[in-house]
Motif scaffolding. Sequence first.
Motif, PDB file in Angstrom:
ATOM      1  N   LEU A  59       0.835  -1.198   0.000  1.00  0.00           N
ATOM      2  CA  LEU A  59       0.000   0.000   0.000  1.00  0.00           C
ATOM      3  C   LEU A  59       0.871   1.249   0.000  1.00  0.00           C
ATOM      4  O   LEU A  59       0.586   2.223  -0.694  1.00  0.00           O
ATOM      5  CB  LEU A  59      -0.910  -0.007   1.229  1.00  0.00           C
ATOM      6  CG  LEU A  59      -1.781   1.228   1.443  1.00  0.00           C
ATOM      7  CD1 LEU A  59      -2.815   1.357   0.321  1.00  0.00           C
ATOM      8  CD2 LEU A  59      -2.483   1.161   2.795  1.00  0.00           C
ATOM      9  N   ASP A  93      -1.009  -3.657   2.338  1.00  0.00           N
ATOM     10  CA  ASP A  93      -2.402  -3.268   2.518  1.00  0.00           C
ATOM     11  C   ASP A  93      -3.056  -4.164   3.569  1.00  0.00           C
ATOM     12  O   ASP A  93      -3.028  -5.385   3.470  1.00  0.00           O
ATOM     13  CB  ASP A  93      -3.139  -3.408   1.186  1.00  0.00           C
ATOM     14  CG  ASP A  93      -4.538  -2.814   1.226  1.00  0.00           C
ATOM     15  OD1 ASP A  93      -4.857  -2.098   2.187  1.00  0.00           O
ATOM     16  OD2 ASP A  93      -5.311  -3.070   0.283  1.00  0.00           O
ATOM     17  N   LEU A 145       1.956   6.246  -2.138  1.00  0.00           N
ATOM     18  CA  LEU A 145       0.717   5.670  -1.630  1.00  0.00           C
ATOM     19  C   LEU A 145      -0.081   5.150  -2.815  1.00  0.00           C
ATOM     20  O   LEU A 145      -0.426   5.920  -3.721  1.00  0.00           O
ATOM     21  CB  LEU A 145      -0.086   6.716  -0.855  1.00  0.00           C
ATOM     22  CG  LEU A 145      -1.418   6.254  -0.247  1.00  0.00           C
ATOM     23  CD1 LEU A 145      -1.205   5.126   0.757  1.00  0.00           C
ATOM     24  CD2 LEU A 145      -2.142   7.425   0.411  1.00  0.00           C
ATOM     25  N   ASN A 146      -0.332   3.843  -2.827  1.00  0.00           N
ATOM     26  CA  ASN A 146      -0.987   3.205  -3.974  1.00  0.00           C
ATOM     27  C   ASN A 146      -0.266   3.528  -5.285  1.00  0.00           C
ATOM     28  O   ASN A 146      -0.890   3.768  -6.326  1.00  0.00           O
ATOM     29  CB  ASN A 146      -2.457   3.624  -4.060  1.00  0.00           C
ATOM     30  CG  ASN A 146      -3.314   2.935  -3.020  1.00  0.00           C
ATOM     31  OD1 ASN A 146      -3.189   1.729  -2.801  1.00  0.00           O
ATOM     32  ND2 ASN A 146      -4.179   3.693  -2.362  1.00  0.00           N
ATOM     33  N   ASN A 192      -4.642  10.642   2.163  1.00  0.00           N
ATOM     34  CA  ASN A 192      -5.687   9.871   2.833  1.00  0.00           C
ATOM     35  C   ASN A 192      -5.086   9.064   3.981  1.00  0.00           C
ATOM     36  O   ASN A 192      -5.114   7.840   4.015  1.00  0.00           O
ATOM     37  CB  ASN A 192      -6.398   8.945   1.848  1.00  0.00           C
ATOM     38  CG  ASN A 192      -7.718   8.440   2.416  1.00  0.00           C
ATOM     39  OD1 ASN A 192      -8.285   9.041   3.323  1.00  0.00           O
ATOM     40  ND2 ASN A 192      -8.191   7.329   1.899  1.00  0.00           N
ATOM     41  N   GLU A 234     -12.202   7.248   6.946  1.00  0.00           N
ATOM     42  CA  GLU A 234     -11.878   6.079   6.133  1.00  0.00           C
ATOM     43  C   GLU A 234     -10.493   6.214   5.499  1.00  0.00           C
ATOM     44  O   GLU A 234     -10.335   6.158   4.270  1.00  0.00           O
ATOM     45  CB  GLU A 234     -12.955   5.845   5.068  1.00  0.00           C
ATOM     46  CG  GLU A 234     -14.322   5.551   5.675  1.00  0.00           C
ATOM     47  CD  GLU A 234     -15.389   5.248   4.634  1.00  0.00           C
ATOM     48  OE1 GLU A 234     -15.191   5.634   3.458  1.00  0.00           O
ATOM     49  OE2 GLU A 234     -16.397   4.634   5.002  1.00  0.00           O
ATOM     50  N   ASP A 284      -6.647   5.452   4.205  1.00  0.00           N
ATOM     51  CA  ASP A 284      -5.919   4.287   3.705  1.00  0.00           C
ATOM     52  C   ASP A 284      -5.001   3.742   4.791  1.00  0.00           C
ATOM     53  O   ASP A 284      -4.799   2.532   4.901  1.00  0.00           O
ATOM     54  CB  ASP A 284      -5.075   4.678   2.475  1.00  0.00           C
ATOM     55  CG  ASP A 284      -5.919   4.928   1.241  1.00  0.00           C
ATOM     56  OD1 ASP A 284      -6.929   4.224   1.072  1.00  0.00           O
ATOM     57  OD2 ASP A 284      -5.577   5.827   0.462  1.00  0.00           O
ATOM     58  N   ILE A 285      -4.429   4.656   5.580  1.00  0.00           N
ATOM     59  CA  ILE A 285      -3.496   4.271   6.637  1.00  0.00           C
ATOM     60  C   ILE A 285      -3.822   5.053   7.899  1.00  0.00           C
ATOM     61  O   ILE A 285      -4.048   6.273   7.838  1.00  0.00           O
ATOM     62  CB  ILE A 285      -2.033   4.547   6.236  1.00  0.00           C
ATOM     63  CG1 ILE A 285      -1.656   3.767   4.975  1.00  0.00           C
ATOM     64  CG2 ILE A 285      -1.071   4.192   7.368  1.00  0.00           C
ATOM     65  CD1 ILE A 285      -0.263   4.070   4.460  1.00  0.00           C
ATOM     66  N   THR A 300      -8.111  -1.912   8.317  1.00  0.00           N
ATOM     67  CA  THR A 300      -7.378  -0.686   8.028  1.00  0.00           C
ATOM     68  C   THR A 300      -5.896  -0.925   8.282  1.00  0.00           C
ATOM     69  O   THR A 300      -5.530  -1.600   9.242  1.00  0.00           O
ATOM     70  CB  THR A 300      -7.873   0.466   8.923  1.00  0.00           C
ATOM     71  OG1 THR A 300      -9.270   0.652   8.721  1.00  0.00           O
ATOM     72  CG2 THR A 300      -7.143   1.771   8.603  1.00  0.00           C
ATOM     73  N   THR A 301      -5.050  -0.393   7.429  1.00  0.00           N
ATOM     74  CA  THR A 301      -3.605  -0.513   7.624  1.00  0.00           C
ATOM     75  C   THR A 301      -3.188   0.370   8.794  1.00  0.00           C
ATOM     76  O   THR A 301      -3.429   1.579   8.791  1.00  0.00           O
ATOM     77  CB  THR A 301      -2.854  -0.092   6.350  1.00  0.00           C
ATOM     78  OG1 THR A 301      -3.300  -0.909   5.267  1.00  0.00           O
ATOM     79  CG2 THR A 301      -1.357  -0.255   6.524  1.00  0.00           C
TER      80      THR A 301
END
Length: 366
Positions: free
Chosen positions: A5, A30, A64-65, A78, A154, A156-157, A188-189
């Motif tokens: 991730l 992830d 990130l991604n 995010n 919400e 990502d990390i 969630t990471t």
Amino acid sequence: MDKPLLNIVDLNKYFGKSHILKDVTFDIKDGEFLTLLGPSGCGKTTLLRCIAGLEDINSGDILLNGTSIKNLAPNKRNVNTVFQNYALFPHLNIYDNIAYGPRVKKSMDESSIRKRVFEVLDLVQMTGYENRMSHQLSGGQMQRIAIARALINEPDILLLDEPLGALDLKLRKHMQMELANLQRQTNTTFVYVTHDQDEALNMSDRIAIIHEGVILQIGSPRDVYNNPKNLFVANFIGDRNIKKVEVLEVSDRLASIKFGKNVVKVRYSNNASFSSGDYAMLAIHMDKMSISCDDTANSLSGKVLSIHYAGSQTKTQLDIDGQDITVIEYRSGDCQYEIGDNVYVTWDSSGAILLPMEDVERGIDN
């Protein structure tokens, strides 16, 4: 949980002339719980703040991604952070604290915000507290609200900077389980910063051990506990007896070593090589050792110096040819010994490892 991730690539960070983070490179998967573990001043919180965008980096990249975020402002990533002091707004009630993020971002309408506030309150087991003020909560409750305030966005990390540091021991142990369960429930990471090895071992999927701005080892709790790559990791993770020994012979991933008058065989680190006549450092887990009254294969002989009973464990100190060794046992064996008796010490197959002397010369054994 195999997909990266976040990618940290050759990251360097300076404060003035001080080189804080040195060519840091690793991936975060992830959905994993990754802990940055190390002593105070090692750079772990600075690394967390670089990921959050609260610190600029001097070189390298953060992806990130697959997309670089190193030049993005914190509110454009995010990513959310939970700080040790929780940073709740004292003039807002719990509902408004949690709703603050989506309101500022205008990412939801009020009906959606209300629905999500109660969802995250339920997630952190704080339903019914929405009208309270932060000063009416305990430390553990404030920590849960701080996490709920982050999760409503919400991210990502979720970055957590020693969030249990202000709690008492009993509550800290309880919250370790709560956090680990919450991470699995939300998928969630989590990237978690601590200097507490027990926290890292209890909660993490992987642990990255940092010393003086360098990641020395990254792996599962079992791997870093049983297979340290160097003396710093061996010293930092678990309670070990660490002694200088002479290497007599090497074969089949085992080395015959001389410890005082004893000759025993021990496995050695995968990234190390030894020759006959070398000196090395033997690291033995105190709680993976056992004491016998009879001479057994691959054992060390010594004299009992002291015996301490502490609840579920017995801690015995031995003199082995002039060197002190501590053995921790969690159940009574067949050997009934007293101070002054001669006994024999062995260990589990994963209980001891031989590490290079150059780690001492480089000064990473303290």
